[in-house]
Scaffold this motif. Structure first.
Motif, PDB file in Angstrom:
ATOM      1  N   GLN A   1      12.383   9.214  -1.098  1.00 19.36           N
ATOM      2  CA  GLN A   1      12.828   8.128  -0.397  1.00 19.36           C
ATOM      3  C   GLN A   1      14.014   8.151   0.375  1.00 19.36           C
ATOM      4  O   GLN A   1      14.236   7.558   1.403  1.00 19.36           O
ATOM      5  CB  GLN A   1      13.001   6.960  -1.570  1.00 19.36           C
ATOM      6  N   GLU A   2      15.216   8.751  -0.274  1.00 19.78           N
ATOM      7  CA  GLU A   2      16.368   8.908   0.438  1.00 19.78           C
ATOM      8  C   GLU A   2      16.105   9.935   1.689  1.00 19.78           C
ATOM      9  O   GLU A   2      16.630   9.562   2.763  1.00 19.78           O
ATOM     10  CB  GLU A   2      17.414   9.684  -0.447  1.00 19.78           C
ATOM     11  N   GLU A   3      15.576  11.034   1.694  1.00 20.75           N
ATOM     12  CA  GLU A   3      15.302  11.814   2.824  1.00 20.75           C
ATOM     13  C   GLU A   3      14.434  11.141   3.983  1.00 20.75           C
ATOM     14  O   GLU A   3      14.699  11.269   5.047  1.00 20.75           O
ATOM     15  CB  GLU A   3      14.646  12.943   2.501  1.00 20.75           C
ATOM     16  N   VAL A   4      13.468  10.254   3.581  1.00 18.57           N
ATOM     17  CA  VAL A   4      12.537   9.531   4.476  1.00 18.57           C
ATOM     18  C   VAL A   4      13.606   8.475   5.319  1.00 18.57           C
ATOM     19  O   VAL A   4      13.453   8.268   6.388  1.00 18.57           O
ATOM     20  CB  VAL A   4      11.610   9.050   3.923  1.00 18.57           C
ATOM     21  N   HIS A   5      14.279   7.882   4.384  1.00 19.23           N
ATOM     22  CA  HIS A   5      15.455   6.824   5.152  1.00 19.23           C
ATOM     23  C   HIS A   5      16.169   7.430   6.097  1.00 19.23           C
ATOM     24  O   HIS A   5      16.468   6.988   7.069  1.00 19.23           O
ATOM     25  CB  HIS A   5      16.177   6.011   3.946  1.00 19.23           C
ATOM     26  N   VAL A   6      16.842   8.645   5.642  1.00 15.32           N
ATOM     27  CA  VAL A   6      17.735   9.223   6.473  1.00 15.32           C
ATOM     28  C   VAL A   6      17.132   9.849   7.732  1.00 15.32           C
ATOM     29  O   VAL A   6      17.528   9.915   8.854  1.00 15.32           O
ATOM     30  CB  VAL A   6      18.623  10.426   5.629  1.00 15.32           C
TER      31      VAL A   6
ATOM     32  N   THR B   1       5.765   5.943   6.875  1.00 17.03           N
ATOM     33  CA  THR B   1       4.809   5.598   5.762  1.00 17.03           C
ATOM     34  C   THR B   1       4.595   6.593   4.586  1.00 17.03           C
ATOM     35  O   THR B   1       4.024   7.614   5.029  1.00 17.03           O
ATOM     36  CB  THR B   1       3.548   5.047   6.340  1.00 17.03           C
ATOM     37  N   GLY B   2       4.912   6.161   3.431  1.00 12.98           N
ATOM     38  CA  GLY B   2       4.455   6.872   2.381  1.00 12.98           C
ATOM     39  C   GLY B   2       5.661   7.785   1.941  1.00 12.98           C
ATOM     40  O   GLY B   2       6.678   7.403   2.501  1.00 12.98           O
ATOM     41  N   GLN B   3       5.533   8.557   0.705  1.00 10.37           N
ATOM     42  CA  GLN B   3       6.470   9.322   0.210  1.00 10.37           C
ATOM     43  C   GLN B   3       5.808  10.785  -0.084  1.00 10.37           C
ATOM     44  O   GLN B   3       4.490  10.664  -0.076  1.00 10.37           O
ATOM     45  CB  GLN B   3       7.308   8.889  -0.955  1.00 10.37           C
ATOM     46  N   ARG B   4       6.770  11.798  -0.578  1.00 15.03           N
ATOM     47  CA  ARG B   4       6.035  13.006  -0.851  1.00 15.03           C
ATOM     48  C   ARG B   4       5.218  13.711  -0.057  1.00 15.03           C
ATOM     49  O   ARG B   4       5.344  13.664   1.118  1.00 15.03           O
ATOM     50  CB  ARG B   4       5.615  12.810  -2.198  1.00 15.03           C
ATOM     51  N   ARG B   5       3.835  13.987  -0.238  1.00 14.23           N
ATOM     52  CA  ARG B   5       3.041  14.610   0.439  1.00 14.23           C
ATOM     53  C   ARG B   5       2.270  13.790   1.465  1.00 14.23           C
ATOM     54  O   ARG B   5       1.857  14.413   2.491  1.00 14.23           O
ATOM     55  CB  ARG B   5       2.059  15.416  -0.456  1.00 14.23           C
TER      56      ARG B   5
ATOM     57  N   ASP C   1       0.842  -1.346  -0.098  1.00 16.77           N
ATOM     58  CA  ASP C   1       0.101   0.092  -0.071  1.00 16.77           C
ATOM     59  C   ASP C   1       0.840   1.055  -0.088  1.00 16.77           C
ATOM     60  O   ASP C   1       0.656   2.275  -0.674  1.00 16.77           O
ATOM     61  CB  ASP C   1      -1.096   0.127   1.134  1.00 16.77           C
ATOM     62  N   ASN C   2       1.918   1.360   0.745  1.00 19.53           N
ATOM     63  CA  ASN C   2       2.718   2.487   0.980  1.00 19.53           C
ATOM     64  C   ASN C   2       4.337   1.952   1.185  1.00 19.53           C
ATOM     65  O   ASN C   2       4.559   0.825   1.769  1.00 19.53           O
ATOM     66  CB  ASN C   2       2.553   3.246   1.998  1.00 19.53           C
ATOM     67  N   TYR C   3       5.244   2.741   0.831  1.00 22.26           N
ATOM     68  CA  TYR C   3       6.690   2.318   1.281  1.00 22.26           C
ATOM     69  C   TYR C   3       6.620   2.688   2.703  1.00 22.26           C
ATOM     70  O   TYR C   3       6.022   3.779   3.421  1.00 22.26           O
ATOM     71  CB  TYR C   3       7.488   2.969   0.535  1.00 22.26           C
ATOM     72  N   GLU C   4       7.421   1.901   3.428  1.00 20.70           N
ATOM     73  CA  GLU C   4       7.560   2.219   4.825  1.00 20.70           C
ATOM     74  C   GLU C   4       9.139   1.953   5.405  1.00 20.70           C
ATOM     75  O   GLU C   4       9.889   1.258   4.738  1.00 20.70           O
ATOM     76  CB  GLU C   4       6.869   1.160   5.782  1.00 20.70           C
ATOM     77  N   THR C   5       9.510   2.778   6.511  1.00 25.25           N
ATOM     78  CA  THR C   5      10.803   2.228   6.921  1.00 25.25           C
ATOM     79  C   THR C   5      10.772   1.347   8.162  1.00 25.25           C
ATOM     80  O   THR C   5      11.240   1.336   9.178  1.00 25.25           O
ATOM     81  CB  THR C   5      11.487   3.649   7.356  1.00 25.25           C
ATOM     82  N   SER C   6      10.110   0.321   7.935  1.00 26.04           N
ATOM     83  CA  SER C   6       9.785  -0.628   8.695  1.00 26.04           C
ATOM     84  C   SER C   6      10.682  -2.077   8.331  1.00 26.04           C
ATOM     85  O   SER C   6      11.057  -2.056   7.325  1.00 26.04           O
ATOM     86  CB  SER C   6       8.348  -1.207   8.728  1.00 26.04           C
ATOM     87  N   PRO C   7      11.011  -2.800   9.482  1.00 26.09           N
ATOM     88  CA  PRO C   7      12.021  -3.705   9.280  1.00 26.09           C
ATOM     89  C   PRO C   7      11.720  -4.625   7.883  1.00 26.09           C
ATOM     90  O   PRO C   7      12.561  -5.077   7.293  1.00 26.09           O
ATOM     91  CB  PRO C   7      12.041  -4.661  10.586  1.00 26.09           C
TER      92      PRO C   7
END
Length: 462
Positions: free
Chosen positions: A265-270, A304-308, A233-239
């Motif tokens: 994606q990079e900014e969310v990860h960092v 969870t998610g990206q952009r807005r 459904d969404n990208y997540e920074t979950s394991p």
């Protein structure tokens, strides 16, 4: 203010880290002044942190502004500190009673953890390509990024400290709010963690550089590795999406790696992993034969998610996660035109194909990974063709003898079904990484973006 150089990154506790004492903060500066009238910054900072009462968001902003003007002559990106003050006001009194004393403590520990006052620049002549820091050393650097007491690395003027999140009128307030929340969540982990546990954990930053003639993927006889196309459904920074416990995750990086003010994606990860933030201080812009590998940086919140459309929740504490095994592969893709130009699709230029597959292979070969988790690398703002890019990633994973998991969010639903079709066609006819690279190199340059799928499937007779 003294700047760092290519050989080493000066820290505020270094005797060579100097500035003008614009506000006469320290007494008897005559013995400290150099011929240019500058003095070491560390006595100024220690005096400010030890003697300035900080009990309100306004007092915090005034302190940060004093530091900024002392070092740089202006508040810089922090502007009026409006967003920071608004954010901190929602945390009173916990911030000033709990977090601020911890920030001051970590800041003043800098000389203890870095007695030389300098960090090696990764890949610089005469320095190592790997820097390993204890959990507490990392926290020290992160705190100084929050206080904005650092100088810009030689290769960048902005986005090396957190001042970019402080001004009013942020273009993505939700992202900046989440990143600041991640920072405090990260610092809060030290309140309930023993010193022994802290000493047992390390974060490593490794600049992997391949030989200039690294071109093994195109001729690799390695069998095509397992590949999975996953729709979420969404990208997540979950394991589950970070390759844990025994894999690695691709970070779709810029050449100048790091954090920012939006939600790429990079900014969310960092941004979700403050322990990865010091990498910007020691990592020059990535060359075409380089990737950055960061190990051991915990994603303290699941974004969870990206952009807005992003939100953040605490990580699932019921499931035990070994964050020391977390591996981030910072890979910069080529910036390609979205549409084919007069000379054809840029993705299909032979040197572009070679550059991209080698970049991925360098990253995927940097360790023994059971699986590589990757988004549609280089297919967003950089304009890459998703079918070409996924095929290149598959070749690289095969050469590195690891499995590949392509993760797509619901916005790429149609791409998922098409990628599955491509994988089935390739599996029916091709055997090795070399075979798949040969197919990519045979696609006519005048093929339009997104039409590469039909050409490859038809060529394979599927």
């Amino acid at each position: 203010m003294t700047s760092s150089n290519d050989a080493g990154y000066l820290l505020p506790c270094s005797a060579s880290f100097k500035c003008f004492d614009r506000f006469s903060i320290i007494d008897d500066t005559e013995d400290l002044e150099d011929p240019d009238g500058q003095v070491p910054f560390w006595p100024i900072l220690t005096s400010l942190l030890r003697s300035t009462p900080i009990e309100t968001p306004t007092q915090l902003a005034e302190l940060l502004d004093t530091i900024a003007v002392t070092l740089r002559g202006s508040s810089g990106p922090a502007g009026d500190y409006g967003f920071l003050k608004s954010f901190i006001s929602t945390l009173e009194p916990a911030f000033f009673g709990t977090y601020w004393p911890l920030i001051v403590q970590f800041a003043l520990e800098l000389p203890e953890h870095f007695p030389s006052g300098i960090l090696p620049v990764l890949g610089a002549e005469g320095t190592t390509s790997t820097l390993e820091l204890s959990r507490r050393q990392t926290a020290c650097l992160v705190v100084h990024q929050f206080l904005c007491t650092l100088c810009p690395p030689a290769w960048r003027e902005e986005y090396f400290d957190f001042s970019i999140w402080y001004a009013s009128g942020q273009r993505h307030e939700q992202a900046c709010r989440i990143y600041l929340t991640c920072l405090l969540t990260y610092l809060g982990t030290f309140l309930s963690t023993s010193d022994q546990q802290q000493d047992d954990c390390h974060v490593t930053y490794t600049l992997v550089t391949a030989e200039a003639d690294f071109t093994t993927v195109g001729s690799s006889q390695a069998p095509l590795s397992p590949i999975e196309i996953t729709l979420v459904d969404n990208y997540e920074t979950s394991p589950a999406q970070l390759g844990l416990p025994s894999g690695a995750a691709v970070v779709s990086a810029n050449r100048f790696i790091g954090f920012g003010q939006s939600a790429t994606q990079e900014e969310v990860h960092v941004g979700s992993s403050p322990a990865s933030c010091p990498a910007v201080l020691i990592t020059p812009p990535l060359a075409k034969n380089q990737v950055l590998v960061v190990r051991g940086a915990e994603a303290v919140l699941s974004i969870t998610g990206q952009r807005r459309n992003i939100t953040a929740i605490p990580q699932d504490t019921i499931i035990s996660t070994e964050w020391r095994a977390r591996t981030m592969l910072f890979m910069d893709a080529l910036e390609l035109d979205v549409e084919s130009d007069a000379s054809g699709l840029p993705d299909l230029v032979p040197e572009n194909l070679t550059r991209e597959v080698n970049k991925a292979a360098i990253a995927f070969s940097s360790g023994m990974y059971e699986v590589i988790c990757s988004p549609l690398w280089g297919c967003g703002a950089f304009g890459g063709d998703p079918y070409v890019k996924v095929a290149l990633l598959w070749c690289a994973a095969s050469a590195a003898h690891t499995s590949l998991k392509i993760i797509c969010d619901r916005e790429a639903r149609e791409i998922v079904s098409s990628l599955t079709r491509l994988v089935t066609a390739v599996r029916g006819r091709l055997v090795t990484a070399q075979d798949l690279m040969g197919l990519l190199r045979s696609i006519p340059r005048n093929t339009a973006r997104l039409q590469t799928l039909d050409w490859m499937v038809e060529r394979l007779g599927a």
